[in-house]
Design a protein around this motif. Structure first.
Motif, mmCIF file in Angstrom:
data_model
loop_
_atom_site.group_PDB
_atom_site.id
_atom_site.type_symbol
_atom_site.label_atom_id
_atom_site.label_comp_id
_atom_site.label_asym_id
_atom_site.label_seq_id
_atom_site.Cartn_x
_atom_site.Cartn_y
_atom_site.Cartn_z
ATOM 1 N N PHE A 442 0.830 -1.208 0.000
ATOM 2 C CA PHE A 442 0.000 0.000 0.000
ATOM 3 C C PHE A 442 0.861 1.252 0.000
ATOM 4 O O PHE A 442 0.610 2.199 -0.763
ATOM 5 N N ASP A 443 1.879 1.282 0.842
ATOM 6 C CA ASP A 443 2.758 2.448 0.919
ATOM 7 C C ASP A 443 3.499 2.673 -0.392
ATOM 8 O O ASP A 443 3.687 3.804 -0.831
ATOM 9 N N ARG A 444 3.920 1.577 -1.011
ATOM 10 C CA ARG A 444 4.615 1.705 -2.292
ATOM 11 C C ARG A 444 3.684 2.275 -3.363
ATOM 12 O O ARG A 444 4.092 3.092 -4.184
ATOM 13 N N TYR A 445 2.445 1.843 -3.325
ATOM 14 C CA TYR A 445 1.465 2.358 -4.290
ATOM 15 C C TYR A 445 1.250 3.856 -4.094
ATOM 16 O O TYR A 445 1.250 4.633 -5.061
ATOM 17 N N MET A 446 1.071 4.258 -2.852
ATOM 18 C CA MET A 446 0.824 5.679 -2.570
ATOM 19 C C MET A 446 2.048 6.534 -2.862
ATOM 20 O O MET A 446 1.938 7.747 -3.078
ATOM 21 N N ALA A 447 3.225 5.907 -2.887
ATOM 22 C CA ALA A 447 4.458 6.638 -3.210
ATOM 23 C C ALA A 447 4.707 6.696 -4.719
ATOM 24 O O ALA A 447 5.692 7.302 -5.154
ATOM 25 N N GLY A 448 3.826 6.053 -5.508
ATOM 26 C CA GLY A 448 3.951 6.183 -6.953
ATOM 27 C C GLY A 448 4.090 4.894 -7.727
ATOM 28 O O GLY A 448 4.024 4.906 -8.958
ATOM 29 N N ASP A 449 4.264 3.754 -7.040
ATOM 30 C CA ASP A 449 4.407 2.473 -7.729
ATOM 31 C C ASP A 449 3.008 1.925 -8.036
ATOM 32 O O ASP A 449 2.420 1.200 -7.242
ATOM 33 N N ARG A 450 2.482 2.262 -9.190
ATOM 34 C CA ARG A 450 1.105 1.906 -9.524
ATOM 35 C C ARG A 450 0.931 0.422 -9.863
ATOM 36 O O ARG A 450 -0.186 -0.026 -10.115
ATOM 37 N N ALA A 451 2.023 -0.325 -9.859
ATOM 38 C CA ALA A 451 1.928 -1.771 -10.071
ATOM 39 C C ALA A 451 1.876 -2.537 -8.750
ATOM 40 O O ALA A 451 1.783 -3.763 -8.741
ATOM 41 N N ALA A 452 1.926 -1.821 -7.623
ATOM 42 C CA ALA A 452 2.030 -2.473 -6.312
ATOM 43 C C ALA A 452 0.726 -3.121 -5.863
ATOM 44 O O ALA A 452 0.738 -4.056 -5.060
ATOM 45 N N ILE A 589 -12.104 -6.288 1.031
ATOM 46 C CA ILE A 589 -11.586 -5.548 2.192
ATOM 47 C C ILE A 589 -10.476 -6.341 2.874
ATOM 48 O O ILE A 589 -9.438 -5.779 3.250
ATOM 49 N N VAL A 590 -10.668 -7.640 3.032
ATOM 50 C CA VAL A 590 -9.622 -8.487 3.626
ATOM 51 C C VAL A 590 -8.371 -8.457 2.756
ATOM 52 O O VAL A 590 -7.243 -8.394 3.264
ATOM 53 N N ALA A 591 -8.562 -8.490 1.430
ATOM 54 C CA ALA A 591 -7.411 -8.414 0.523
ATOM 55 C C ALA A 591 -6.655 -7.105 0.719
ATOM 56 O O ALA A 591 -5.410 -7.085 0.711
ATOM 57 N N PHE A 592 -7.392 -6.012 0.907
ATOM 58 C CA PHE A 592 -6.719 -4.734 1.164
ATOM 59 C C PHE A 592 -5.955 -4.779 2.474
ATOM 60 O O PHE A 592 -4.797 -4.360 2.555
ATOM 61 N N MET A 593 -6.571 -5.292 3.525
ATOM 62 C CA MET A 593 -5.889 -5.346 4.817
ATOM 63 C C MET A 593 -4.637 -6.216 4.737
ATOM 64 O O MET A 593 -3.633 -5.936 5.398
ATOM 65 N N ASN A 594 -4.680 -7.240 3.921
ATOM 66 C CA ASN A 594 -3.506 -8.099 3.767
ATOM 67 C C ASN A 594 -2.318 -7.346 3.175
ATOM 68 O O ASN A 594 -1.162 -7.633 3.533
ATOM 69 N N ILE A 595 -2.581 -6.397 2.281
ATOM 70 C CA ILE A 595 -1.463 -5.686 1.654
ATOM 71 C C ILE A 595 -0.966 -4.517 2.512
ATOM 72 O O ILE A 595 -0.091 -3.762 2.095
ATOM 73 N N LEU A 596 -1.477 -4.406 3.730
ATOM 74 C CA LEU A 596 -0.919 -3.459 4.698
ATOM 75 C C LEU A 596 0.224 -4.097 5.491
ATOM 76 O O LEU A 596 0.669 -3.558 6.501
ATOM 77 N N THR A 597 0.694 -5.248 5.033
ATOM 78 C CA THR A 597 1.774 -5.970 5.717
ATOM 79 C C THR A 597 3.128 -5.403 5.326
ATOM 80 O O THR A 597 3.472 -5.343 4.140
ATOM 81 N N ASP A 598 3.892 -4.985 6.313
ATOM 82 C CA ASP A 598 5.238 -4.463 6.084
ATOM 83 C C ASP A 598 6.243 -5.590 5.905
ATOM 84 O O ASP A 598 6.028 -6.724 6.355
ATOM 85 N N LYS A 599 7.350 -5.256 5.290
ATOM 86 C CA LYS A 599 8.496 -6.168 5.236
ATOM 87 C C LYS A 599 9.446 -5.757 6.350
ATOM 88 O O LYS A 599 10.000 -4.657 6.342
ATOM 89 N N LEU A 600 9.604 -6.640 7.324
ATOM 90 C CA LEU A 600 10.485 -6.341 8.454
ATOM 91 C C LEU A 600 11.920 -6.685 8.078
ATOM 92 O O LEU A 600 12.211 -7.803 7.638
ATOM 93 N N VAL A 601 12.803 -5.731 8.252
ATOM 94 C CA VAL A 601 14.201 -5.888 7.835
ATOM 95 C C VAL A 601 15.082 -5.991 9.062
ATOM 96 O O VAL A 601 15.054 -5.121 9.943
ATOM 97 N N ARG A 602 15.871 -7.058 9.141
ATOM 98 C CA ARG A 602 16.804 -7.217 10.259
ATOM 99 C C ARG A 602 17.951 -6.225 10.118
ATOM 100 O O ARG A 602 18.416 -5.958 9.013
ATOM 101 N N LYS A 603 18.375 -5.677 11.231
ATOM 102 C CA LYS A 603 19.456 -4.696 11.228
ATOM 103 C C LYS A 603 20.801 -5.378 10.996
ATOM 104 O O LYS A 603 21.129 -6.354 11.663
ATOM 105 N N LYS A 604 21.563 -4.871 10.074
ATOM 106 C CA LYS A 604 22.869 -5.454 9.750
ATOM 107 C C LYS A 604 23.827 -5.319 10.936
ATOM 108 O O LYS A 604 23.833 -4.312 11.632
ATOM 109 N N GLY A 605 24.612 -6.344 11.120
ATOM 110 C CA GLY A 605 25.636 -6.292 12.157
ATOM 111 C C GLY A 605 25.125 -6.587 13.543
ATOM 112 O O GLY A 605 25.869 -6.519 14.509
ATOM 113 N N LEU A 606 23.832 -6.937 13.660
ATOM 114 C CA LEU A 606 23.259 -7.219 14.970
ATOM 115 C C LEU A 606 22.869 -8.686 15.051
ATOM 116 O O LEU A 606 22.867 -9.417 14.060
#
Length: 611
Positions: A442-452, A589-606
């Motif tokens: 969702f965030d990528r779409y709102m930032a301009g990625d219309r294929a998201a 609506i459930v499909a929309f809520m599903n795409i509100l899932t973030d990608k959690l990134v592990r911090k390098k070096g930790l």
């Protein structure tokens, strides 16, 4: 002769003043003058509402229809002045258009009974309207009196161009996050038409500035946005995503640029960052409101991250914050209620995700903590959760030399450079505030990625923000209880959650929520509105963890909450009528809520477990 000379001298003296042009009114004077006129129009509309309420008769459907029509017309006239009142005179605005529920900040406060057009709307759609006539007449009288008192607001009123333009920036956010969701007219379903009225009001207020310093781009976006709203007024089918991405968000960006170029920008001090590109930008909400530390203070966040995974913060040193808020489970534990520290029982409520949890003005499900720092301290001392002891915790950390360096780098003031309980709480708060990735599809779409997003997911967003009425409690952009456009309060709701997710055997929950610390009836069963971001990963749901999947959650809301499931909660703030969503719409609506899932990134070096 002397008389003639004297007369000539008088004329000559007057000539310069006669030659001076009249001083043109300033932009603010022109705008305020127009608002005064619109206030008079609104007052007349209020009088018509009062008249039609007085004409309500039993078994006369026409009288009810006329009263509704008068109130709707009044609402639309109000939108011409709402931007002004809701920015400069919030208390007066609340008297006209506050939500139809009780309001109080603290237990000792006198509660404020709801008044205004939203309350009248609810009564005019009651099953027995005429039985509510006396109450409606009281509310109409208050409405008329308040409208007639509006001229008093302008006595000694002054504002600057910069502040007036800031109010218009706020107005655009209100249109984008509240008006198009039907937030303040859920039964009339007039939100799109009213959004158009609000946009026209914005256009009128900007007109003097655009005449003085034209901007073809701002003017065209305004005109096109208004045209789109007026051409598509059906509430349920309105394409909110198109309106936002094609008209409103570009307008917000251009308006911000216009104000900066005019050197009329005002530094943002609250949570709403008017300098952000648009309300869906990652920097649109300022986290420093919740903890006053530089957002780039990586040292304080690093300290908090280390503390978050440290079991020495618990009394028996057997669990850490991450025990109940596991990163791999999107900072939940996947249980209906977390296990107690003894592991022989469960705590009262579900452990919610910590993602975006810092962006709330109150903490815990019942909102009893007024800050996250306060919440952290309570959890550390809670005998069921962490069972910590201040002196033991501090002594443990002081024996670890690595913590001495972390505290020293995190706190510039010497008084905090040794481990303290307050410093621990601040570090943990800073870490939780950093858990706001905003990198979902969702965030990528709102930032301009219309294929998201797919068409189905976009349709789900439109339903979420419209017919499903989800977005009128889970507010954009975080889809939690932070109320736009100022984002100064966190909303609580009574939705009537049952003990289990079985509709057939529904029983009222015994957890009284915020009533425990605010013992007034309208707080029974009131709970904080959480974010629905990452909801696909953070079940089970509700304060008790009673619901195990999103389809059942949607069935509950679609039916009208607890009342729709037959629990008869008179104080329920969620509308009790069915939303009439189809199975296909629920799926979207459930499909929309599903795409509100973030990608959690592990911090390098930790440590791999540290996020």
């Amino acid at each position: 002769m002397p008389v003639i000379v004297t007369g000539i001298l008088v004329i000559l003296l007057l000539l310069p003043s006669l030659a001076l042009p009249l001083k043109a009114p300033s932009c603010t004077e022109q705008v305020i003058g127009d608002v005064k006129i619109k206030c008079g129009v609104f007052a007349q509309s209020c009088g018509q509402v009062q008249l039609e309420i007085g004409r309500l008769k039993q078994d006369d459907a026409g009288s009810i229809k006329n009263a509704r029509f008068a109130l709707l017309a009044c609402r639309r006239d109000y939108k011409a002045i709402a931007w002004f009142l809701e920015y400069y005179f919030k208390t007066s605005a609340a008297g006209f258009n506050a939500p139809p529920k009780f309001d109080a900040e603290e237990p000792e406060d006198d509660y404020r009974e709801p008044v205004g057009m939203q309350v009248m709307e609810a009564l005019l759609f009651d099953k027995n309207v005429v039985a509510r006539k006396e109450k409606l007449q009281q509310l109409a009288d208050l409405l008329v009196n308040a409208a007639h008192n509006l001229p008093g607001l302008f006595i000694n009123f002054h504002t600057s161009d910069a502040q007036l333009l800031r109010s218009l920036q706020v107005t655009l956010v209100r249109i984008m996050t509240l008006d198009i969701t039907g937030y303040d007219a859920p039964l009339f379903k007039s939100g799109i038409a009213e959004a158009g009225d609000a946009m026209v009001a914005l256009q009128n207020a900007l007109a003097p500035y655009l005449r003085q310093q034209p901007s073809a781009r701002v003017s065209s976006l305004l005109a096109d946005g208004i045209s789109y709203l007026k051409a598509h007024t059906d509430f349920n089918s309105f394409n909110r995503m198109r309106f936002l991405t094609v008209y409103a968000m570009p307008l917000q960006e251009e308006l911000n640029r216009y104000i900066v170029q005019a050197k009329l920008d005002v530094k943002s001090t609250g949570i709403f960052n008017a300098q952000a590109k648009n309300i869906f930008s990652r920097d649109a909400l300022n986290s420093r409101v919740f903890l006053d530390f530089p957002e780039k203070n990586r040292q304080l966040i690093a300290l908090g991250r280390r503390l978050f995974f440290d079991k020495r913060l618990s009394g028996p040193a057997t669990r850490s914050c991450a025990t109940c808020h596991q990163p791999e489970r999107y900072f939940t534990d996947g249980l209906p209620q977390s296990k107690t520290i003894s592991r022989h029982g469960h705590v009262l409520r579900n452990a919610p995700t910590l993602l975006y949890a810092g962006f709330q003005y109150s903490q815990f499900w019942d909102a009893r903590a007024k800050s996250m720092v306060e919440q952290v301290q309570e959890v550390l001392h809670n005998k069921q959760e962490m069972a910590g002891n201040d002196s033991i915790i501090i002594s443990r950390l002081l024996r670890d030399k690595s913590y001495a360096a972390l505290f020293k780098s995190a706190f510039p003031m010497p008084v905090y450079q040794r481990a303290t309980m307050y410093g621990i709480a601040e570090g943990l708060t800073a870490y939780v505030l950093s858990l706001s990735p905003r990198n979902s599809a969702f965030d990528r779409y709102m930032a301009g990625d219309r294929a998201a997003l797919t068409n189905s997911e976009i349709n789900g967003f439109n339903l979420f923000m419209g017919k499903g009425q989800c977005g009128s409690c889970h507010f954009a952009p975080l889809f939690n209880g932070l109320v736009p456009p100022f984002y100064e309060t966190s909303e609580m709701e009574i939705i009537g959650v049952p003990q289990t997710d079985s509709r057939k055997n529904a029983l009222a929950d015994t957890d009284e929520g915020a009533y425990r610390q605010m013992p007034v009836n309208y707080m029974k069963g009131a709970f904080k509105t959480p974010t629905v971001r990452n909801i696909a990963k953070t079940g089970p749901y509700m304060h008790s963890g009673a619901f195990h999947n999103l389809n059942t959650v949607m069935d509950f809301y679609n039916a009208g909450g607890g009342n729709g499931w037959g629990l008869n909660n008179g104080d329920q703030t969620l509308a009790s009528d069915s939303l009439k969503l189809t199975k296909r719409e629920i799926k979207a609506i459930v499909a929309f809520m599903n795409i509100l899932t973030d990608k959690l990134v592990r911090k390098k070096g930790l440590d791999p477990k540290l996020y």
